[in-house]
Write a protein that holds these residues in place. Sequence first.
Motif, short mmCIF file in Angstrom:
data_model
loop_
_atom_site.label_atom_id
_atom_site.label_comp_id
_atom_site.label_asym_id
_atom_site.label_seq_id
_atom_site.Cartn_x
_atom_site.Cartn_y
_atom_site.Cartn_z
N THR A 161 69.44 60.75 3.69
CA THR A 161 70.89 61.27 3.78
C THR A 161 70.86 62.80 3.88
O THR A 161 71.98 63.33 4.20
N ALA A 162 69.92 63.42 3.42
CA ALA A 162 69.75 64.80 3.62
C ALA A 162 69.45 65.50 4.74
O ALA A 162 69.31 66.74 4.96
N VAL A 163 68.87 64.60 5.65
CA VAL A 163 68.43 65.22 7.20
C VAL A 163 69.45 65.40 7.88
O VAL A 163 70.48 64.74 8.08
N SER A 164 69.51 66.52 8.55
CA SER A 164 70.53 67.15 9.45
C SER A 164 70.11 66.86 11.01
O SER A 164 71.00 67.15 11.71
N SER A 165 68.98 67.06 11.29
CA SER A 165 68.39 67.26 12.47
C SER A 165 67.54 65.85 13.14
O SER A 165 67.10 65.50 12.14
N SER A 166 67.85 65.81 14.45
CA SER A 166 67.32 64.62 15.12
C SER A 166 65.51 64.52 14.72
O SER A 166 65.17 63.59 14.51
N GLU A 167 65.21 65.85 14.98
CA GLU A 167 63.47 65.90 14.79
C GLU A 167 63.15 65.64 13.40
O GLU A 167 62.26 64.82 13.32
N ALA A 168 63.95 65.94 12.54
CA ALA A 168 63.83 65.55 10.95
C ALA A 168 63.86 64.13 10.82
O ALA A 168 62.78 63.56 10.21
N ILE A 169 64.68 63.47 11.40
CA ILE A 169 65.08 62.12 11.39
C ILE A 169 63.56 61.30 11.84
O ILE A 169 62.94 60.27 11.33
N LEU B 12 63.68 62.19 24.27
CA LEU B 12 64.71 63.06 24.11
C LEU B 12 66.03 62.81 24.05
O LEU B 12 66.82 63.10 23.05
N TYR B 13 66.45 61.60 24.68
CA TYR B 13 67.87 61.26 24.64
C TYR B 13 67.75 60.40 23.26
O TYR B 13 69.03 60.37 22.66
N ALA B 14 66.98 59.46 23.16
CA ALA B 14 66.87 58.74 22.00
C ALA B 14 67.01 59.69 20.43
O ALA B 14 67.98 59.55 19.72
N GLU B 15 66.28 60.54 20.52
CA GLU B 15 66.60 61.75 19.58
C GLU B 15 67.86 62.27 19.20
O GLU B 15 68.47 62.35 18.50
N HIS B 16 68.61 62.52 20.60
CA HIS B 16 70.07 63.06 20.62
C HIS B 16 70.89 61.88 20.28
O HIS B 16 71.83 62.23 19.27
N ALA B 17 70.56 60.50 20.57
CA ALA B 17 71.34 59.61 20.31
C ALA B 17 71.55 59.30 18.79
O ALA B 17 72.41 58.58 18.24
N LEU B 18 70.23 59.85 17.98
CA LEU B 18 70.54 59.77 16.56
C LEU B 18 71.76 60.24 15.88
O LEU B 18 72.19 59.99 14.60
N ALA B 19 72.43 61.18 16.53
CA ALA B 19 73.64 61.90 15.83
C ALA B 19 74.79 61.17 16.18
O ALA B 19 75.97 61.50 15.59
N GLU B 20 74.68 60.00 16.88
CA GLU B 20 75.82 59.33 17.14
C GLU B 20 75.77 57.88 16.23
O GLU B 20 74.90 57.28 16.50
N LYS B 21 76.79 57.60 15.53
CA LYS B 21 76.72 56.61 14.70
C LYS B 21 76.66 55.47 15.24
O LYS B 21 75.81 54.45 14.79
N ASP B 22 77.34 54.89 16.24
CA ASP B 22 77.24 53.69 16.97
C ASP B 22 75.66 53.30 17.75
O ASP B 22 75.65 52.15 17.82
N ALA B 23 75.17 54.48 18.06
CA ALA B 23 73.97 54.17 18.79
C ALA B 23 72.80 54.52 17.82
O ALA B 23 71.62 54.35 18.37
N TRP B 24 72.95 54.75 16.64
CA TRP B 24 71.81 55.14 15.66
C TRP B 24 70.89 53.91 15.62
O TRP B 24 69.53 54.14 15.92
N THR B 25 71.30 52.70 15.19
CA THR B 25 70.27 51.58 15.21
C THR B 25 69.41 51.32 16.52
O THR B 25 68.10 51.33 16.17
#
Length: 408
Positions: free
Chosen positions: A385-393, A331-344
Amino acid sequence: MSSPDSMTSRLGRLLSAPPISIELLPGDRSDWAASTPPEHAPFLFIERNLGIPQKLVYRIYIEAGLLLNHLRPRLRALQRNLLLPLEENVIRELHDMSAILLVVNPAHHTALNARKTLILGGHLSPTIELGFTNALLTLRDGSKQSTLWHHRRWLLRRIHQSTLSPSPSTDGVSTPRRVQGDADDTLVHYLIPADALQAELDVTARACELYERNYHAWAHRAVLLSYIVSLPSSSSSTLMAEERRWTRAWLARHVADYSAAQYACQLEAALPRSAMATPNIALAHVGEDEGSAASHALSLVRSYPTHETLWLYLRGALSGSPSSPRSPARLYAEHALAEKDAWTHAVRFLAWVLWQEGAIKASAKVVRRITMVAEHEESEVSGITAVSSSEAIVAIIQSSISSPELGE
């Protein structure tokens, strides 16, 4: 042979004390003349802390190397016959010249082997030599040398008594022999007192502070960990609990120390073995309950999400106990997808979770696609680039790496 009053001999005598610490001072002897007590000039020797002008020691190093090379025939003769008598001045030269070489190059194999030969021949105390390695390990270059750490364990096996029966003598003559355990570099089956064990742990901690991400110091600590696990339950349980607290506190202060993170995972893996040996004492097991390695790793990742070391520590903590699809880590990893520096780091962690769950198979093509997603290569991963939610990513990661064209 060197003159008794030469700088080479003077430095050799100071190193034979041995000092508590050694530091190479910038500059030449003239830069420190005003600070140097006359009895030790041109070296600083204050409260057993030795300072050596750097330019001077490099010149002395050359002379020491030549002198040791001159003594090689005597050294080889001693290696062939450890009972061979040696003149006092030859023993002193071998001792002093090898010590000087190790100050400049702590991984000098010839110098270390010369000192081993002196020990085996009864010309140098292994306890004194252990103190000398303490001083060498205060040098930043010394603290990272695997050869020096191996030499230290070799000394410990000669200082402390083995619990294994000695090999029977075939000729009735008591001669130095190879100690059991040298081949596999272990301290198991040796009786190391509590104060000596703590001293070893302290030496590794100091070396890890001196040289960041010090793999070889942590490897030495891992050998000590194996020894602790082998102890009787009354001793090992307390030591393991304390070691766990210390390691976690260290990681919290050194969040980029990947060697420490690896050791923390080794420690957690050793806890179940220790628990089996101590059935009456409850030790925490690997999992995501309060106080577990996974919960500790996740708390660090939440505090410092941009540090790859901590994400890898979280993987190690979860290995063997894969997280459920909605676990706190995922859950936290999916949340971190919204943070640019933690994405990778979050993308790679989620891909690892999918692999643990069997949703994907590791292959070169799959790894390349994960890397494309993790490194924001949008032109290579359609729709990202069109995805806006962590679940979709997460769905894109899973669908892209399982597409038919990426089959093995």
